[in-house]
Design a protein around this motif. Sequence first.
Motif, PDB file in Angstrom:
ATOM      1  N   ALA A  81       2.544  11.788  -6.573  1.00 55.71           N
ATOM      2  CA  ALA A  81       3.706  11.200  -5.582  1.00 55.71           C
ATOM      3  C   ALA A  81       3.779   9.664  -5.537  1.00 55.71           C
ATOM      4  O   ALA A  81       4.626   9.383  -5.002  1.00 55.71           O
ATOM      5  CB  ALA A  81       3.553  11.954  -4.438  1.00 55.71           C
ATOM      6  N   VAL A  82       3.153   9.193  -6.024  1.00 60.77           N
ATOM      7  CA  VAL A  82       2.966   7.872  -5.818  1.00 60.77           C
ATOM      8  C   VAL A  82       3.160   6.928  -7.263  1.00 60.77           C
ATOM      9  O   VAL A  82       2.527   7.254  -8.369  1.00 60.77           O
ATOM     10  CB  VAL A  82       1.522   7.379  -5.327  1.00 60.77           C
ATOM     11  CG1 VAL A  82       1.218   5.775  -5.366  1.00 60.77           C
ATOM     12  CG2 VAL A  82       1.468   7.627  -3.821  1.00 60.77           C
ATOM     13  N   HIS A  83       4.094   6.030  -7.226  1.00 57.13           N
ATOM     14  CA  HIS A  83       4.340   5.117  -8.337  1.00 57.13           C
ATOM     15  C   HIS A  83       3.217   4.112  -8.335  1.00 57.13           C
ATOM     16  O   HIS A  83       2.567   3.808  -7.446  1.00 57.13           O
ATOM     17  CB  HIS A  83       5.603   4.422  -8.176  1.00 57.13           C
ATOM     18  CG  HIS A  83       6.881   5.116  -7.977  1.00 57.13           C
ATOM     19  ND1 HIS A  83       7.943   5.502  -8.934  1.00 57.13           N
ATOM     20  CD2 HIS A  83       7.139   6.311  -6.979  1.00 57.13           C
ATOM     21  CE1 HIS A  83       8.657   6.399  -8.529  1.00 57.13           C
ATOM     22  NE2 HIS A  83       8.198   6.815  -7.302  1.00 57.13           N
ATOM     23  N   MET A 128       0.878  -1.299   0.171  1.00 54.69           N
ATOM     24  CA  MET A 128       0.050   0.045   0.227  1.00 54.69           C
ATOM     25  C   MET A 128       0.775   1.201   0.060  1.00 54.69           C
ATOM     26  O   MET A 128       1.980   1.244   0.649  1.00 54.69           O
ATOM     27  CB  MET A 128      -0.843  -0.004   1.348  1.00 54.69           C
ATOM     28  CG  MET A 128      -1.781   1.297   1.326  1.00 54.69           C
ATOM     29  SD  MET A 128      -2.196   1.322   3.024  1.00 54.69           S
ATOM     30  CE  MET A 128      -3.207  -0.004   3.240  1.00 54.69           C
ATOM     31  N   THR A 174      10.318   6.773  -1.019  1.00 53.69           N
ATOM     32  CA  THR A 174      10.612   5.888  -2.275  1.00 53.69           C
ATOM     33  C   THR A 174      12.212   5.725  -2.340  1.00 53.69           C
ATOM     34  O   THR A 174      12.996   6.650  -2.439  1.00 53.69           O
ATOM     35  CB  THR A 174      10.001   6.500  -3.431  1.00 53.69           C
ATOM     36  OG1 THR A 174       8.520   6.563  -3.127  1.00 53.69           O
ATOM     37  CG2 THR A 174      10.098   5.575  -4.540  1.00 53.69           C
ATOM     38  N   MET A 178       2.413   4.669   1.010  1.00 55.02           N
ATOM     39  CA  MET A 178       2.487   5.049   2.097  1.00 55.02           C
ATOM     40  C   MET A 178       1.760   6.493   2.192  1.00 55.02           C
ATOM     41  O   MET A 178       0.864   6.922   3.179  1.00 55.02           O
ATOM     42  CB  MET A 178       3.866   5.756   2.601  1.00 55.02           C
ATOM     43  CG  MET A 178       4.114   6.374   3.644  1.00 55.02           C
ATOM     44  SD  MET A 178       5.983   7.011   3.817  1.00 55.02           S
ATOM     45  CE  MET A 178       6.117   8.153   2.242  1.00 55.02           C
ATOM     46  N   PRO A 195      -4.678   6.230  -2.936  1.00 51.59           N
ATOM     47  CA  PRO A 195      -3.821   7.375  -2.407  1.00 51.59           C
ATOM     48  C   PRO A 195      -4.521   8.676  -2.600  1.00 51.59           C
ATOM     49  O   PRO A 195      -5.363   9.086  -3.207  1.00 51.59           O
ATOM     50  CB  PRO A 195      -2.655   7.202  -3.836  1.00 51.59           C
ATOM     51  CG  PRO A 195      -3.443   6.487  -4.629  1.00 51.59           C
ATOM     52  CD  PRO A 195      -4.778   5.641  -4.277  1.00 51.59           C
ATOM     53  N   VAL A 196      -3.669   9.439  -1.826  1.00 47.84           N
ATOM     54  CA  VAL A 196      -4.264  10.906  -1.578  1.00 47.84           C
ATOM     55  C   VAL A 196      -3.836  11.692  -2.836  1.00 47.84           C
ATOM     56  O   VAL A 196      -4.532  12.578  -3.443  1.00 47.84           O
ATOM     57  CB  VAL A 196      -3.834  11.319  -0.326  1.00 47.84           C
ATOM     58  CG1 VAL A 196      -3.794  12.894  -0.391  1.00 47.84           C
ATOM     59  CG2 VAL A 196      -4.609  11.022   1.021  1.00 47.84           C
ATOM     60  N   SER A 197      -2.563  11.534  -3.049  1.00 50.16           N
ATOM     61  CA  SER A 197      -1.992  12.446  -3.958  1.00 50.16           C
ATOM     62  C   SER A 197      -1.309  11.646  -5.162  1.00 50.16           C
ATOM     63  O   SER A 197      -0.209  11.013  -4.919  1.00 50.16           O
ATOM     64  CB  SER A 197      -0.971  13.410  -3.350  1.00 50.16           C
ATOM     65  OG  SER A 197       0.145  13.665  -4.191  1.00 50.16           O
ATOM     66  N   ARG A 213       9.497   5.100   5.285  1.00 47.94           N
ATOM     67  CA  ARG A 213      10.577   5.612   4.649  1.00 47.94           C
ATOM     68  C   ARG A 213      10.234   5.935   3.288  1.00 47.94           C
ATOM     69  O   ARG A 213       9.200   5.122   2.626  1.00 47.94           O
ATOM     70  CB  ARG A 213      11.401   4.215   4.545  1.00 47.94           C
ATOM     71  CG  ARG A 213      12.149   4.048   5.695  1.00 47.94           C
ATOM     72  CD  ARG A 213      12.843   2.683   5.549  1.00 47.94           C
ATOM     73  NE  ARG A 213      11.768   1.394   5.881  1.00 47.94           N
ATOM     74  CZ  ARG A 213      11.569   0.554   4.998  1.00 47.94           C
ATOM     75  NH1 ARG A 213      12.132   0.458   3.682  1.00 47.94           N
ATOM     76  NH2 ARG A 213      10.639  -0.270   5.146  1.00 47.94           N
ATOM     77  N   GLY A 217       8.718   4.086   0.464  1.00 50.46           N
ATOM     78  CA  GLY A 217       7.341   4.845  -0.110  1.00 50.46           C
ATOM     79  C   GLY A 217       6.122   3.979  -0.009  1.00 50.46           C
ATOM     80  O   GLY A 217       5.306   4.167  -0.720  1.00 50.46           O
ATOM     81  N   SER A 218       6.329   2.770   0.605  1.00 48.14           N
ATOM     82  CA  SER A 218       4.863   2.081   0.555  1.00 48.14           C
ATOM     83  C   SER A 218       4.676   1.328   2.123  1.00 48.14           C
ATOM     84  O   SER A 218       5.827   1.240   2.652  1.00 48.14           O
ATOM     85  CB  SER A 218       4.831   0.850  -0.404  1.00 48.14           C
ATOM     86  OG  SER A 218       5.859  -0.108  -0.210  1.00 48.14           O
TER      87      SER A 218
END
Lengths: 587, 267, 217
Positions: free
Chosen positions: C12-14, A4, A211, A6, C7-9, A209, C25-26
């Motif tokens: 910014a997310v892969h 998921m 990416t 972050m 996701p919120v944004s 943490r 990042g996750s």
Amino acid sequence: MANMPMEAQVHHHAAPTGFIRKYIFSLDHKVIGKQYYFLAIVSVFLGMVLSWLVRIHLVWPNVHIWGLGAFSPAGAPGGVISPEYYLSLLTIHGTLMVFFVLTTAPQAGFGNYALPIQIGAEDMAFPTLNMLSFWVTFLALCALVATLFVPDGPPISGWTAYPPLSAVGTIAGPGQGMGQNLWAVSIALFCIGSLLGALNFITTTVDLRCTGMTLMRMPVTCWAWLITAILSLLSFAVLFAACVLLILDRNAGTSFFLPSGLLVNGQLQNHAGGSPLLWQHLFWFFGHPEVYIAIVPGFGVISHVLSVFSRKPVLGYKIIVICLLAIGFLSFTVWGHHMFLSGMSPYSGFLFSIPTLIITIPATIISLLWLGTVFGGRLRFTTCMMFALGFVSVFVTGGLGGMFLAQPSLDIFLHGTYFVVGHFHMVMGVAAIFGMFAGTYFWFPKMFGRMMNERLGKVHFWITFVGVYCIFMPMHFIGLEGMPRRYSSFLNEAMQPLMPVHKFMTIAALITGASQFIFLFNLFWSMYKGPKAPENPWESTTLEWTVSSPPPFDNFGGKHPVVYHDAYEYGDVQNGKDYVMQTDPPG
Amino acid sequence: MGKAFAVVLTIITTVSVAIFVSRHWWFPEAASAHGGAMDHQFVETFVGAAIGFILAQLCLAGFAWKYGERKGDARPIRIFPGGAKWLIVLALVYVGSEIILLEFVGQKVWAAMYFTPPAAGSLQVQVLAGQFAFYFRYPGPDGKFGPIHTRKIDETKGNFFGIDSSDPESKDDIVTVDLAVPVNQPVVLLLNSKDMGHGFYIPEMRIQQDIVPGMEIPLHFTPTKIGRYEIACNQLCGLGHNTMRAFLDVMSEEDYQKWIVEQASLQ
Amino acid sequence: MSSLDGPVSAAAVHDAHDIPSWGGGSLPYAVPSKKLGMWLFIVSDAITFSAVIFAYGYLRLAAAAWPRPFETPSIVNATVMTFVLLSSSVAMVLAVRASSLGKVSGAVGWLVATALGGVIFDVLHIREWLGLIGEGVRPFHNPWGTPMFGAAFFTMTGLHMLHVTIGVVYLLVIAVGFGRRKFSAADVEVSGLYWHFVDLVWMFIFPLVYLLSAKTA
């Protein structure tokens, strides 16, 4: 879903406004980290003053100490420290130093400040819980300091508070009434604060943490804070139970730690069925991991800082991580080495000495890897680096003392002597403190946006480094002579020839202690008057040095850093630069 | 700065080792049968520790001396030969050999004191520790100790052990304030406490044991040198902890017999 | 506030499937932070209970005569309490399920039922305590044997009862908040973890305290 993002759960808070929200009840990990740090500063200076009183009493027992008589007419009539007050001062000194200095600043102080930034996060996972854990710790400190002001005085049972002395109440001696109760409450509160902090650290490291920041790309500091947090989570839980049982024994008539037939001061006690050894097992099951909680953050800082100021990668990063994990695990298996002579089964004594010696292996490997990191580097002798090199020296010294104490046959002679006092001061009272100094000199520019004065720093280092060897190395010598610890004075003729050694140590302690005011002056003066700090004064690779000094309130100004490199890419000079930031694009 | 560190550290290392080696401050001479073995184990440990101490500190000093960055320095860094591998091997060999030597070979002393029963014909003496004094009880000709009645303990009347004189086994018990034993006689001390945790420590005899209220803990040793030795309480027991002491008198067999007869007459 | 729904944004997310679970990042194994935090708290609290139970075991094994005073009515009472707590855990499971399906009133109802189970447990427990106190059991004395019996009993069951009571309050707060759409299904699930933990601790206390002190013929 296999994982998921972050981002799905990060909730962004707006910049705080108003003095209270910004500086008192702040949710910002940077402010909370500073609050813990200054709590530790207050505690360490108070603890240091207490140690001066202790040392002065040992060599000049009849001196009238200015102001002390007014402060405590019962404990120090006319300013002369009584034997019971000596034990009180010693108890509060130990409690302050172990809990409110060594278990706050290295972990909750620097860790709170730097961990989120180093892993690329906006804040800790639970900012409100973070604020709560600080204020609970603050309350605990208030309870402990209060013992200095209660009529009967602080407890006299040492920071280890062994029953029956700590459990039977006022009949056992002065300070054993309200003072001991407040002590137990203080420690219980401290346990809660630590537990809340621990689960925050672990969750933050696992979940927040950024990416590209894999676990193996984290700076060693982050591993150290993670492992320390795990140790805290598991060990403070036991101390909390022990404190609850002690409070019950003292106030509810239970007898967890009190056997039958106790005749104290001519009065037969009503207790039955308990065991003083039970306290020792519970206390030391916490107590041994506790000393690693005190030192492991220092291992992290030193490993990190040696690399930065040698312009070389940490030698054996993966090995260091494995060794830290091994030390953490093994720390739960050795508690009986504090109890070799306690009356527990001697077979247990033999069994406990094995992991105690084995834990030397990862500690030795780490020490050698530090030497290997420095080998062949381009050393920059900043004040921070001096304290890091000093740490290696004093940790080796203190650790080697442990080799003697780990063997029950030698412990028969050395237990309870100044040899033990010298050993634990070298590792905790010196090495761990050096870790705190190194952390301060290293992160000060980031925390306060200004540079500390290097000249004052060097003076502070030299006096301290020579001073601590002068104070604590002789303790090993007089320990060999069989000099017992926790004695307010020495009556026997055999010990009198050793009093000049005590005098030497006391004078060294006073001088070394005085030089800490140089540090204090440097700290506060530089906060306001130091030259402004650039973003990356140490040319260091980790994430906190990619943002301004001090950082914006959300650390990265709304941006999400992406990490491409591990934390220690230092080396040969290429294009005028000998380092690669973790966030520099690949290739 | 690095050179200064190297010099200072070298001086500290040299002075520390020199003081230890000079034995200026050292154990008091051992006066018990197992003392020699314990001292030998200490010296073995010390040699191992000293080697590690000297090597580590001098390496640190040497590196600080040699590797300082000079102005405009573009010298390439040098990775330790073999990386971490040989350092791990060194640590394993150094600590591993210490463990084997000290733990398994050196356990004789611990085993002699705690895993082997006391010699037949040992002199048994009961010790009662309490805030802030030690008292001793000899069993007398019947070789048996009468029971301790805690409620009868009355220091003002000199009944330190709470003896009921109507108990048959207590009649010939001898209570003393000093501990006297004949030289070369195996002794078993039966340690008791009436209030707090205390300690029983005689450095010259190389014996130490915490005394736990609610337990009777045996401690055996054989004194080998005549003399008067201080017994120190070595577990924090209250405000008088530093004043809590007694004396062990190791005497010739003759003198001991005289002493015990004299003590019996004082009961 | 927090949501599992995406996701919120996005910028910014892969893509969720590109990032290894531990690569930064996750959230590893998609475990939300609050859930991990509660698990860590449970581990710590379990160790605190273990230390107290260890103390009980240590002293009981060393005791010459540990009382075994619980006759049939006491054991029946404790069994009923066990059943009530287990049932409340079932109610909690149903509350979590309802909340994850978005059934707000169902979830609130089951949460209240769970809390009610806790209250009944507390009432039965206090009734038992009063009975024992009436028979002369204190933390420092009892009519049957070593005074540590009372100390161990009141400490262990008291610590547990404190956790149940805190749980009841916690669940009611969650119920009200979820009903007002301020808390999410994730928050209900996290409260469920706590409740099941409290139930689990009881499953140790029941045999170790009650059954081991049941009166034998």
